[in-house]
Design an enzyme around this catalytic site. Structure first.
Site, PDB file in Angstrom:
ATOM      1  N   GLU A 159       3.824  -1.241  -9.026  1.00 44.08           N
ATOM      2  CA  GLU A 159       4.122  -2.384  -8.140  1.00 44.08           C
ATOM      3  C   GLU A 159       4.532  -3.641  -9.411  1.00 44.08           C
ATOM      4  O   GLU A 159       5.748  -4.449  -9.053  1.00 44.08           O
ATOM      5  CB  GLU A 159       3.163  -3.085  -7.247  1.00 44.08           C
ATOM      6  CG  GLU A 159       3.030  -2.165  -6.221  1.00 44.08           C
ATOM      7  CD  GLU A 159       2.067  -2.758  -5.419  1.00 44.08           C
ATOM      8  OE1 GLU A 159       0.800  -2.418  -5.993  1.00 44.08           O
ATOM      9  OE2 GLU A 159       1.932  -3.245  -4.461  1.00 44.08           O
ATOM     10  N   PHE A 171       7.080   3.348  -0.969  1.00 41.48           N
ATOM     11  CA  PHE A 171       7.023   1.732  -1.358  1.00 41.48           C
ATOM     12  C   PHE A 171       6.323   1.094  -0.406  1.00 41.48           C
ATOM     13  O   PHE A 171       6.928  -0.058  -0.298  1.00 41.48           O
ATOM     14  CB  PHE A 171       8.827   1.565  -1.208  1.00 41.48           C
ATOM     15  CG  PHE A 171       9.524   2.369  -2.038  1.00 41.48           C
ATOM     16  CD1 PHE A 171       9.521   2.415  -3.549  1.00 41.48           C
ATOM     17  CD2 PHE A 171      10.477   3.310  -1.539  1.00 41.48           C
ATOM     18  CE1 PHE A 171      10.308   3.300  -4.461  1.00 41.48           C
ATOM     19  CE2 PHE A 171      11.283   4.105  -2.273  1.00 41.48           C
ATOM     20  CZ  PHE A 171      11.304   4.040  -3.651  1.00 41.48           C
ATOM     21  N   THR A 193      -7.380  -5.565  -2.717  1.00 39.32           N
ATOM     22  CA  THR A 193      -8.087  -7.046  -2.162  1.00 39.32           C
ATOM     23  C   THR A 193      -9.552  -6.608  -1.493  1.00 39.32           C
ATOM     24  O   THR A 193     -10.496  -7.340  -1.815  1.00 39.32           O
ATOM     25  CB  THR A 193      -7.468  -8.180  -1.633  1.00 39.32           C
ATOM     26  OG1 THR A 193      -6.652  -7.297  -0.505  1.00 39.32           O
ATOM     27  CG2 THR A 193      -6.366  -8.632  -2.728  1.00 39.32           C
ATOM     28  N   GLN A 200       1.569   7.800   2.714  1.00 39.04           N
ATOM     29  CA  GLN A 200       0.626   7.207   1.539  1.00 39.04           C
ATOM     30  C   GLN A 200      -0.945   7.456   1.877  1.00 39.04           C
ATOM     31  O   GLN A 200      -1.754   7.082   1.128  1.00 39.04           O
ATOM     32  CB  GLN A 200       1.111   5.781   1.311  1.00 39.04           C
ATOM     33  CG  GLN A 200       2.557   5.855   0.887  1.00 39.04           C
ATOM     34  CD  GLN A 200       2.838   4.202   0.499  1.00 39.04           C
ATOM     35  OE1 GLN A 200       3.866   3.891   0.940  1.00 39.04           O
ATOM     36  NE2 GLN A 200       2.189   3.497  -0.165  1.00 39.04           N
ATOM     37  N   ARG A 245      -2.539 -11.714  -0.485  1.00 40.73           N
ATOM     38  CA  ARG A 245      -1.963 -11.482  -2.022  1.00 40.73           C
ATOM     39  C   ARG A 245      -1.133 -12.397  -2.426  1.00 40.73           C
ATOM     40  O   ARG A 245      -0.927 -12.816  -3.305  1.00 40.73           O
ATOM     41  CB  ARG A 245      -1.560 -10.020  -2.124  1.00 40.73           C
ATOM     42  CG  ARG A 245      -1.101  -9.502  -3.418  1.00 40.73           C
ATOM     43  CD  ARG A 245      -1.118  -8.068  -3.489  1.00 40.73           C
ATOM     44  NE  ARG A 245      -1.965  -7.356  -3.503  1.00 40.73           N
ATOM     45  CZ  ARG A 245      -2.719  -6.884  -4.953  1.00 40.73           C
ATOM     46  NH1 ARG A 245      -2.368  -7.434  -5.816  1.00 40.73           N
ATOM     47  NH2 ARG A 245      -3.703  -6.060  -4.755  1.00 40.73           N
ATOM     48  N   ARG A 289       6.041  -2.685  -1.761  1.00 38.12           N
ATOM     49  CA  ARG A 289       5.900  -2.999  -3.245  1.00 38.12           C
ATOM     50  C   ARG A 289       5.677  -4.325  -3.722  1.00 38.12           C
ATOM     51  O   ARG A 289       6.650  -5.152  -3.532  1.00 38.12           O
ATOM     52  CB  ARG A 289       7.100  -2.390  -3.975  1.00 38.12           C
ATOM     53  CG  ARG A 289       6.859  -1.806  -5.312  1.00 38.12           C
ATOM     54  CD  ARG A 289       8.172  -1.253  -5.941  1.00 38.12           C
ATOM     55  NE  ARG A 289       7.883  -0.307  -7.177  1.00 38.12           N
ATOM     56  CZ  ARG A 289       8.680   0.589  -7.553  1.00 38.12           C
ATOM     57  NH1 ARG A 289       9.988   0.727  -7.210  1.00 38.12           N
ATOM     58  NH2 ARG A 289       8.323   1.251  -8.584  1.00 38.12           N
ATOM     59  N   GLU A 326       2.363   3.248   4.267  1.00 36.40           N
ATOM     60  CA  GLU A 326       1.080   3.183   4.048  1.00 36.40           C
ATOM     61  C   GLU A 326       0.462   3.002   5.528  1.00 36.40           C
ATOM     62  O   GLU A 326      -0.534   3.917   5.880  1.00 36.40           O
ATOM     63  CB  GLU A 326       0.647   1.703   3.681  1.00 36.40           C
ATOM     64  CG  GLU A 326      -0.710   1.531   3.526  1.00 36.40           C
ATOM     65  CD  GLU A 326      -1.181   0.201   2.486  1.00 36.40           C
ATOM     66  OE1 GLU A 326      -0.264   0.029   1.670  1.00 36.40           O
ATOM     67  OE2 GLU A 326      -2.187  -0.103   2.682  1.00 36.40           O
TER      68      GLU A 326
HETATM   69  N1  MTE Z   1       7.935   5.012  -7.214  1.00 33.70           N
HETATM   70  C1  MTE Z   1       8.560   5.658  -6.495  1.00 33.70           C
HETATM   71  N2  MTE Z   1       9.409   6.800  -7.138  1.00 33.70           N
HETATM   72  N3  MTE Z   1       8.589   5.689  -4.857  1.00 33.70           N
HETATM   73  C2  MTE Z   1       7.643   4.954  -4.293  1.00 33.70           C
HETATM   74  O1  MTE Z   1       7.483   5.169  -3.094  1.00 33.70           O
HETATM   75  N4  MTE Z   1       6.142   3.140  -4.560  1.00 33.70           N
HETATM   76  C3  MTE Z   1       5.435   2.088  -5.186  1.00 33.70           C
HETATM   77  C4  MTE Z   1       5.256   2.439  -6.687  1.00 33.70           C
HETATM   78  N5  MTE Z   1       6.295   3.229  -7.260  1.00 33.70           N
HETATM   79  C5  MTE Z   1       6.862   4.061  -5.000  1.00 33.70           C
HETATM   80  C6  MTE Z   1       6.960   4.149  -6.539  1.00 33.70           C
HETATM   81  C7  MTE Z   1       4.138   1.291  -4.433  1.00 33.70           C
HETATM   82  S1  MTE Z   1       4.422   0.260  -3.398  1.00 33.70           S
HETATM   83  C8  MTE Z   1       3.113   1.644  -5.018  1.00 33.70           C
HETATM   84  S2  MTE Z   1       1.720   0.746  -4.251  1.00 33.70           S
HETATM   85  C9  MTE Z   1       2.835   2.435  -6.091  1.00 33.70           C
HETATM   86  O2  MTE Z   1       4.016   3.208  -6.575  1.00 33.70           O
HETATM   87  C10 MTE Z   1       1.948   3.609  -5.618  1.00 33.70           C
HETATM   88  O3  MTE Z   1       1.620   4.604  -6.522  1.00 33.70           O
HETATM   89  P1  MTE Z   1       0.510   4.483  -7.946  1.00 33.70           P
HETATM   90  O4  MTE Z   1      -0.629   3.538  -7.451  1.00 33.70           O
HETATM   91  O5  MTE Z   1       0.264   5.739  -8.112  1.00 33.70           O
HETATM   92  O6  MTE Z   1       1.286   3.741  -8.706  1.00 33.70           O
HETATM   93  N1  HPA Z   2      -2.350  -3.513  -1.798  1.00 34.48           N
HETATM   94  C1  HPA Z   2      -1.868  -2.642  -1.083  1.00 34.48           C
HETATM   95  N2  HPA Z   2      -2.323  -2.298  -0.261  1.00 34.48           N
HETATM   96  C2  HPA Z   2      -3.110  -2.510   0.471  1.00 34.48           C
HETATM   97  C3  HPA Z   2      -4.095  -3.509   0.110  1.00 34.48           C
HETATM   98  C4  HPA Z   2      -3.580  -4.018  -1.105  1.00 34.48           C
HETATM   99  O1  HPA Z   2      -4.223  -5.190  -1.916  1.00 34.48           O
HETATM  100  N3  HPA Z   2      -4.929  -3.756   0.975  1.00 34.48           N
HETATM  101  C5  HPA Z   2      -5.075  -2.957   1.828  1.00 34.48           C
HETATM  102  N4  HPA Z   2      -3.897  -2.081   1.517  1.00 34.48           N
HETATM  103 MO1  MOS Z   3       2.334  -0.256  -2.470  1.00 39.96          MO
HETATM  104  S1  MOS Z   3       3.071  -1.626  -1.360  1.00 39.96           S
HETATM  105  O1  MOS Z   3       0.755  -1.063  -2.666  1.00 39.96           O
HETATM  106  O2  MOS Z   3       2.189   0.966  -1.116  1.00 39.96           O
END
Ligand code: MTE
Ligand code: HPA
Ligand code: MOS
Length: 771
Positions: A725, A241, A455, A210, A323, A355, A245
């Site tokens: 999320e 998910f 944050t 990610q 958070r 997530r 990260e």
């Molecule tokens: N959806 C799918 N299919 N696969 C994933 O790994 N990760 C989740 C969410 N939805 C995820 C998902 C998480 S933890 C986050 S932070 C967001 O997708 C990140 O993507 P976005 O910021 O583009 O929504």
């Molecule tokens: N959310 C998700 N990932 C992060 C954050 C947050 O607020 N800060 C640093 N990594």
């Molecule tokens: Mo989502 S836990 O912020 O990768």
């Protein structure tokens, strides 16, 4: 599952708002989409496997690799002394060794690598490497860590008003404790990286991550080279998910070190059991609370202790625990409140983003408290929740000092309650329960208010690159990554509309540190908010240049030129997009541009946790009905209705998919997904045989999702809201419905149920003495 709600969009934005299929959907179902392990291997590629500690805490006295080195195909064994750069990972806290050095700190910690000709040769040999460890006492339990003041980061306290005085004068008062388990990410594609040496000490890394930019930084730091010598690429992940990260970085650094040591391309794909043993999970939490309230169920004072089990290093535990503190209010006004947050060091995997990122762990305790207040007073739990909602003009400032300006929780919950027939069904369930000897049903509506933005304010920036080629086709790059959530599809929709082109004319390529540098992680649900806007600005810049060129030709103003449906129209006539691009190229007009976006309005003090950390809030609510078996503790989720706020949805089909997927993932966290560590710190549940994520048979028979029909009140891309999320936390309604069913069996009163609500935990809750 549902027909997407329709939205009205202007004729100028035909792609945005449509349920365009995911840009990779067809390739994915055909098996034609490439993941890192599918990339054709370069000649000479070697494979690595990790050497794991089997002791939770101890002095590492020596490593004997002689047997492994004599095995067929084995090329090298790497340990900490083989690292040319810093032997510590380049994390913010700088507290994690790349390979265990003088101590081991959890079962599964990686002490080194075996590199061999094939994956299986490397894995077999890694099992034969002997670690000589002198065991030390291990801290495995989060409460034990609190007692021993074992922290990865110092405690944080947030208070407003005088909680102690408010509690002393409260008409009613309850105390309680709660334990909530962690969660394995269980991405379908496990952690993997493929590192290739280029010429002159430069490196190319394919990673399932990610955060390609962080991998670039970590790899450069470990190899002792500058960032400009490392390129990281990720076309897609098979799920992240939050588990990719930071945790993808370790694997990439290991692969790169092995490539550096052997001078050969090296691939490292973790075996699933090893992935469970090595990588961090959602933080388990423990809570103590003391709440004061009036006869209507309104909270008048609250003292709350949240202890996060962070594992052996800090990783992202600071912002995760922050958070949780920021979301302990969920959608409720807490006037006199004192929250203490402990960030506990234990001898297990280093827990990480998942997530919701601490949000679920912050909200769950307050939802449990409100459920218990209602049961204590003999009131309906929804009524008590509604009485505690933030107001719109008063009672609208959070405990961290942010005014809630976009509050829609009251009308949203009211509409869901009506659509789901909450009041009638509650009465029906009570009648049904009265006739049943063994089964009990329960129902609950819980809201979600989730803060959108990283944050850490500085992460809220993004870049993009839009290239128009001379044939008129468009290629987009941005700093975000695709993990299945549909980010790339949404960005292509935004760019297509900005240029007035059909969706098919716009193609996205892999995320790439050489195309868009210094990108933040795709996380905090802000992928589209940040990268969508940056790509929109880049496309707008290209369009402005083309408009200026056409206007000069036609003797009009650039504003008179309209880009729509693949055509460019002005007072002087209509041209095809391709014609305009070709003419402009020959007139030496720049056909590509970058774009940059930084979220406005946000700021906060990371020491006092006060300010405006979030640009806006995403809202939602779920109504869930469950049944429990009072003899076995088994349960089923029967019926779920969701009303969720995605703003003006850029892609309703994708957003509804995110809502369904997020909800079911949250349901798994709170019902069947139980992580069990033995008394010696071994994770006993390290495979799908013992760790149960929801299967298709666990889906509720009725799962209906509707979208709240209102645009984001803040100026966000296309009027949308982040959706990745927030729906995860809609599953708190499952947990509260379980507690409602337990209360029905017990004849009322507060319920002590720990999460996940496994059969054992439900039985324990049914049998616990009344408080
Ligand atoms: N959806 C799918 N299919 N696969 C994933 O790994 N990760 C989740 C969410 N939805 C995820 C998902 C998480 S933890 C986050 S932070 C967001 O997708 C990140 O993507 P976005 O910021 O583009 O929504
Ligand atoms: N959310 C998700 N990932 C992060 C954050 C947050 O607020 N800060 C640093 N990594
Ligand atoms: Mo989502 S836990 O912020 O990768």
């Amino acid at each position: 599952m549902n027909a997407p709600d329709s939205f009205i969009h202007t004729a100028l934005s035909p792609a945005v708002g449509q349920s365009q299929p995911h840009e990779s959907a067809r390739a994915q179902v055909a098996g034609a989409a490439l993941y890192v392990d599918d990339i054709p291997e370069v000649k000479g590629t070697l494979h690595a496997a990790p050497i794991l500690s089997n002791v939770a805490h101890g002095r590492l006295l020596g490593i004997d690799a002689s047997e492994a080195l004599a095995m067929p195909g084995v090329r090298a064994v790497l340990t900490t002394s083989d690292i040319p750069g810093d032997p510590m990972l380049a994390t913010f806290t700088h507290d994690e060794p790349i390979f265990a050095r003088d101590t081991v700190q959890h079962v599964g910690q990686v002490a080194g690598l075996v590199v061999a000709d094939t994956v299986m040769q490397a894995r077999h040999a890694a099992r034969r490497v002997k670690l000589r460890i002198d065991p030390l006492p291990a801290v495995l339990d989060v409460r034990e860590a609190v007692a021993a003041k074992s922290w990865v980061l110092p405690p944080v306290t947030v208070k407003r008003g005088d909680a102690a005085a408010a509690l002393a004068r409260a008409a009613h008062r309850l105390q309680g404790s709660l334990e909530v388990g962690g969660q394995e990410h269980f991405y379908l594609e496990g952690q993997v990286a493929y590192a290739l040496p280029l010429e002159q000490n430069q490196w190319w890394v394919h990673a399932s991550t990610q955060h390609p930019g962080e991998i670039q930084h970590w790899v450069a730091h470990a190899l002792g080279v500058a960032s400009n010598a490392v390129t990281v690429e990720c076309r897609r992940m098979g799920g992240g998910f939050g588990g990719k990260e930071t945790q993808a970085g370790h694997v990439a650094v290991w692969a790169a070190l092995a490539a550096q040591r052997t001078g050969r391309p090296v691939k490292l794909r973790l075996d699933r059991d090893d992935d469970f043993m090595i990588t961090g999970k959602r933080h388990p939490f423990a809570y103590d609370w003391d709440v004061g309230f009036d006869a209507t169920g309104r909270i008048t004072g609250l003292k709350l202790m949240l202890a996060a089990n962070c594992g052996f290093s800090a990783d992202l535990s600071g912002p995760v625990a922050d958070r949780a503190v920021f979301h302990a209010d969920n959608a409720y006004f807490l006037e006199d409140v004192e929250i203490v947050s402990y960030r506990c060091r234990t001898n297990v995997q280093s827990h990480t983003a998942f997530r919701g990122f601490g949000g679920p762990q912050g909200m769950i305790v307050t939802e449990a408290i409100l459920g218990d207040i209602a049961r204590h007073l003999g009131l309906d739990a929804l009524t008590v929740r509604q009485r505690n909602f933030y107001g719109t003009t008063e009672r609208n400032v959070t405990h961290y000092g942010m005014t809630v300006e976009d509050n829609i929780v009251a009308p949203l919950v009211e509409r869901l309650a009506a659509d789901a027939r909450y009041a009638e069904r509650r009465a029906e369930i009570a009648r049904w329960n009265a006739t049943q000897p063994v089964l009990r049903r329960g129902i609950a509506i819980t809201p979600v208010k989730f803060g959108i933005s990283f944050t850490a304010t500085f992460f809220n920036q993004a870049g993009a690159l839009v290239n128009v080629y001379t044939d008129g086709s468009v290629q987009v790059n941005h700093g975000g990554t695709e993990m299945g959530q549909g980010l790339h599809t949404k960005v292509c929709q935004i760019v297509a509309d900005e240029l007035g082109l059909p969706f098919e004319r716009v193609r996205i390529t892999a995320s790439h540190t050489g195309k868009v540098p210094n990108a933040s992680a795709t996380a905090a649900s802000s992928g589209t908010d940040l990268n969508g806007r940056a790509a929109q600005f880049a496309a707008r810049e290209v369009r402005a240049r083309l408009a200026a060129y056409v206007a000069a030709q036609q003797g009009c103003q650039p504003e008179d030129i309209v880009f729509q449906g693949g055509r460019v129209r002005g007072p002087g006539g209509t041209l095809t997009w391709e014609q305009v691009v070709d003419d402009a190229y020959h007139a030496r007009v720049q056909l590509w541009s970058d774009g940059f976006y930084a979220t406005p309005k946000i700021h906060y003090d990371k020491h006092t946790l006060s300010g405006r950390p979030f640009y806006y809030f995403a809202y939602g609510a779920a109504c869930t009905e469950v049944a429990i078996d009072t003899l076995t503790g088994e349960s089923r989720v029967l019926c779920v209705d969701i009303l969720h706020d995605a703003g003006r949805s850029i892609n309703p089909a994708i957003d509804i998919g995110q809502i369904e997927g997020g909800f079911i993932q949250g349901m798994g966290w709170l019902t069947t997904e139980q992580l069990v560590w033995t008394g010696k710190g071994h994770l006993a549940t390290h495979a799908p045989s013992t760790y149960k994520i929801p299967a298709t048979g666990d889906l509720p028979a009725h799962l209906h999702v509707a979208l709240w029909p209102e645009a984001n009140r803040e100026d966000n891309v296309a009027g949308s809201k982040a959706v990745g999320e927030p729906p995860f936390m809609l599953a708190l309604s499952v947990f509260e419905a379980m507690r409602d069913a337990v209360a029905a069996a017990r004849g009322g009163g507060p319920v002590r149920l720990d999460a996940p609500a496994t059969a054992e935990h439900v039985l324990k809750a049914l049998q616990a003495p009344a408080t």
